[in-house]
Enzyme design. Structure first.
Site, PDB file in Angstrom:
ATOM      1  CD  GLU A 155       1.070   7.810  12.309  1.00  0.00           C
ATOM      2  OE1 GLU A 155       0.700   8.435  11.292  1.00  0.00           O
ATOM      3  OE2 GLU A 155       2.270   7.556  12.553  1.00  0.00           O
ATOM      4  CG  ASN A 203       2.445   2.226  16.471  1.00  0.00           C
ATOM      5  OD1 ASN A 203       3.028   2.221  17.555  1.00  0.00           O
ATOM      6  ND2 ASN A 203       3.024   2.667  15.357  1.00  0.00           N
ATOM      7  CG  HIS A 239       8.583   9.694  15.997  1.00  0.00           C
ATOM      8  ND1 HIS A 239       9.701   9.061  15.481  1.00  0.00           N
ATOM      9  CD2 HIS A 239       7.523   8.966  15.581  1.00  0.00           C
ATOM     10  CE1 HIS A 239       9.324   8.001  14.774  1.00  0.00           C
ATOM     11  NE2 HIS A 239       8.006   7.922  14.831  1.00  0.00           N
ATOM     12  CD  GLU A 268       6.584   4.517  14.487  1.00  0.00           C
ATOM     13  OE1 GLU A 268       6.813   5.652  14.032  1.00  0.00           O
ATOM     14  OE2 GLU A 268       5.608   3.831  14.113  1.00  0.00           O
ATOM     15  CG  ASP A 270      13.048   9.326  15.987  1.00  0.00           C
ATOM     16  OD1 ASP A 270      12.176  10.012  16.555  1.00  0.00           O
ATOM     17  OD2 ASP A 270      12.978   9.012  14.775  1.00  0.00           O
TER      18      ASP A 270
HETATM   19  O1  G3I Z   1      10.885   4.584  -2.340  1.00  0.00           O
HETATM   20  C1  G3I Z   1      10.781   5.899  -2.900  1.00  0.00           C
HETATM   21  C2  G3I Z   1      11.847   6.135  -3.915  1.00  0.00           C
HETATM   22  O2  G3I Z   1      11.645   5.253  -4.992  1.00  0.00           O
HETATM   23  C3  G3I Z   1      11.807   7.598  -4.352  1.00  0.00           C
HETATM   24  O3  G3I Z   1      12.867   7.846  -5.232  1.00  0.00           O
HETATM   25  C4  G3I Z   1      11.912   8.535  -3.173  1.00  0.00           C
HETATM   26  C5  G3I Z   1      11.784   9.988  -3.567  1.00  0.00           C
HETATM   27  O4  G3I Z   1      11.187  10.759  -2.564  1.00  0.00           O
HETATM   28  O5  G3I Z   1      10.870   8.220  -2.280  1.00  0.00           O
HETATM   29  C6  G3I Z   1      10.920   6.910  -1.775  1.00  0.00           C
HETATM   30  O6  G3I Z   1       9.857   6.702  -0.887  1.00  0.00           O
HETATM   31  C7  G3I Z   1       9.976   7.333   0.372  1.00  0.00           C
HETATM   32  C8  G3I Z   1       9.916   6.248   1.448  1.00  0.00           C
HETATM   33  O7  G3I Z   1       9.904   6.835   2.713  1.00  0.00           O
HETATM   34  C9  G3I Z   1      11.098   5.280   1.372  1.00  0.00           C
HETATM   35  O8  G3I Z   1      12.293   5.958   1.565  1.00  0.00           O
HETATM   36  C10 G3I Z   1       8.834   8.297   0.544  1.00  0.00           C
HETATM   37  O9  G3I Z   1       8.973   9.382  -0.367  1.00  0.00           O
HETATM   38  C11 G3I Z   1       8.808   8.825   1.947  1.00  0.00           C
HETATM   39  O10 G3I Z   1       7.614   9.578   2.135  1.00  0.00           O
HETATM   40  C12 G3I Z   1       8.796   7.666   2.915  1.00  0.00           C
HETATM   41  O11 G3I Z   1       8.829   8.198   4.218  1.00  0.00           O
HETATM   42  C13 G3I Z   1       8.480   7.306   5.254  1.00  0.00           C
HETATM   43  C14 G3I Z   1       7.314   7.855   6.048  1.00  0.00           C
HETATM   44  O12 G3I Z   1       7.010   6.994   7.124  1.00  0.00           O
HETATM   45  C15 G3I Z   1       6.067   8.005   5.175  1.00  0.00           C
HETATM   46  O13 G3I Z   1       5.077   8.650   5.886  1.00  0.00           O
HETATM   47  C16 G3I Z   1       9.682   7.175   6.187  1.00  0.00           C
HETATM   48  O14 G3I Z   1      10.757   6.531   5.485  1.00  0.00           O
HETATM   49  C17 G3I Z   1       9.306   6.354   7.414  1.00  0.00           C
HETATM   50  O15 G3I Z   1      10.353   6.428   8.351  1.00  0.00           O
HETATM   51  C18 G3I Z   1       8.061   6.955   8.056  1.00  0.00           C
HETATM   52  O16 G3I Z   1       7.689   6.128   9.137  1.00  0.00           O
HETATM   53  C19 G3I Z   1       6.576   6.571   9.928  1.00  0.00           C
HETATM   54  C20 G3I Z   1       5.910   5.340  10.496  1.00  0.00           C
HETATM   55  O17 G3I Z   1       5.583   4.442   9.470  1.00  0.00           O
HETATM   56  C21 G3I Z   1       4.674   5.699  11.300  1.00  0.00           C
HETATM   57  N1  G3I Z   1       4.997   6.663  12.336  1.00  0.00           N
HETATM   58  C22 G3I Z   1       5.703   7.847  11.891  1.00  0.00           C
HETATM   59  C23 G3I Z   1       6.983   7.441  11.129  1.00  0.00           C
HETATM   60  C24 G3I Z   1       7.781   8.660  10.755  1.00  0.00           C
HETATM   61  O18 G3I Z   1       7.075   9.468   9.861  1.00  0.00           O
END
Ligand code: G3I
Length: 353
Positions: A155, A203, A239, A268, A270
């Site tokens: 990105e 990517n 997405h 990715e 969905d």
């Molecule tokens: O691990 C912590 C946890 O300890 C805490 O309690 C909780 C509270 O919010 O947060 C948890 O972390 C989260 C993490 O995912 C794991 O679940 C983060 O807040 C959350 O921001 C994070 O989101 C991820 C996101 O990327 C971050 O930008 C998504 O799971 C993940 O699916 C998403 O993936 C991205 C790709 O890497 C790149 N392309 C877009 C895609 C979707 O956004």
């Protein structure tokens, strides 16, 4: 009377044909994808993988490739300057190996999920450069021979095709601020050096079809390939919403990229549904299925499009509801791990239907 076949032969043939056709209908996705010469993957989370047998069983049965959804990102895998946290991703990679799944590494250079020791460290470009080189070298070497492909840069472009301002590019950057894609070139060189056998990907999202962003990515890849800068592939995140995407534009974008000699993967996929009026209707599920089919077919129509990966696989564990409140049901399995119409349309696409 001389019989050409032993008595009962015809019956045996008919029963065999019936069993084969029943087997074809019950084929897991990964076998169908394998027959089509593609990998079919899913982004995977550590917690359900290690606590829910429905999750791990479905994953192993249906998918030939895994991407760690968060566990290989900078903040997860390198939480302190001198601390690497390989335990969770190592467990996930071991699961993949035990189930004959390929592993994509995601992701080395991204503006998101960068730990505060980096963002708040007040580092100079020279110091950041050393930090990023150490990060890439350590992580890629650790997984050499286990992770076959890396999303090296994720990105880096804005929708208008300009470069995104990030800590790695120009705020303050690793020493190439204002020099266009030079910093991307540098990190691809580090990744290649750390594991010459891994394929290295750029990517991005919103660059699946033909637009300013995909034009900019195409220009970068054309430049890199012309000058021998290491780059092996482009990931199209995909997405999507119920509006879908022009399959012709996706096919054209895949074609122009692969004409440069790189591979393309859907990384990715969905398709989120609007659930503000309640659970998905049959019409929504059918619409979603047809979008999944379009995307898979665009990939299947080009031999250099090598994988179709979903961002998750069950609606029970998906990033969508927390990022897009009121939306969800974006994946091929529902919350109880039952296949949805999208699953069967993917299966049909891989089977050539
Ligand atoms: O691990 C912590 C946890 O300890 C805490 O309690 C909780 C509270 O919010 O947060 C948890 O972390 C989260 C993490 O995912 C794991 O679940 C983060 O807040 C959350 O921001 C994070 O989101 C991820 C996101 O990327 C971050 O930008 C998504 O799971 C993940 O699916 C998403 O993936 C991205 C790709 O890497 C790149 N392309 C877009 C895609 C979707 O956004």
């Amino acid at each position: 009377m001389i019989r050409p076949y032993p008595a009962g032969f015809k019956t045996i043939i008919l029963i065999t044909a019936f069993l084969l056709s029943a087997a074809a209908k019950a084929q897991p996705l990964r076998q169908a994808a394998d027959m089509a010469g593609k990998l079919v993957g899913a982004a995977v989370s550590y917690d359900p993988l290690t606590t829910e047998s429905d999750y791990s069983d479905t994953l192993a049965r249906e998918f030939s490739q895994m991407t760690c959804e968060n566990e290989m990102k900078f903040s997860s895998i390198h939480p302190g300057q001198f601390t690497y946290a390989f335990s969770k991703p190592d467990t996930m990679v071991a699961f993949a190996q035990a189930n004959l799944m390929s592993v994509r590494g995601h992701t080395l250079v991204w503006h998101n999920q960068v730990p505060s020791w980096v963002t708040g460290g007040g580092f100079s470009p020279d110091e950041l450069s050393a930090i990023l080189q150490d990060h890439i070298t350590t992580v890629v070497s650790h997984y050499a021979g286990q992770v076959y492909a890396w999303d090296v840069v994720n990105e880096a472009f804005n929708n208008d095709g300009s470069l995104r301002s990030t800590i790695w590019y120009d705020s303050p950057g690793i020493g190439f601020a204002g020099q266009g894609t030079a910093y991307i070139e540098q990190v691809f060189r580090w990744a290649r050096a750390a594991d010459p056998n891994a394929v290295v990907f750029y990517n991005d999202f919103g660059a699946e079809g033909l637009n300013a962003k995909s034009d900019a990515i195409y220009s970068m890849v054309a430049d890199f390939t012309a000058r021998g800068v290491p780059i092996d592939g482009v990931g199209l995140q995909m997405h999507l919403t119920e509006s879908g995407i022009s399959a012709a534009d996706v096919a054209a974008n895949i074609q122009r990229l692969t004409d440069l000699g790189v591979q393309v993967q859907i990384t990715e996929l969905d398709v989120r549904l609007d659930l503000r009026n309640g659970p998905p209707t049959q019409e929504q599920l059918d619409r979603q299925a047809s979008i999944y089919h379009d995307v898979a077919t665009a990939c299947l129509s080009n031999p250099s499009c090598t994988a179709v990966t979903m961002w998750g696989f069950t609606d029970k564990h998906s990033w969508i509801p927390s990022f897009f409140p009121g939306f969800g049901a974006a994946l091929p399995f529902d919350e109880t791990y039952q296949p949805k119409p999208a699953y069967y349309s993917l299966l049909n696409a891989f089977l050539g239907n």
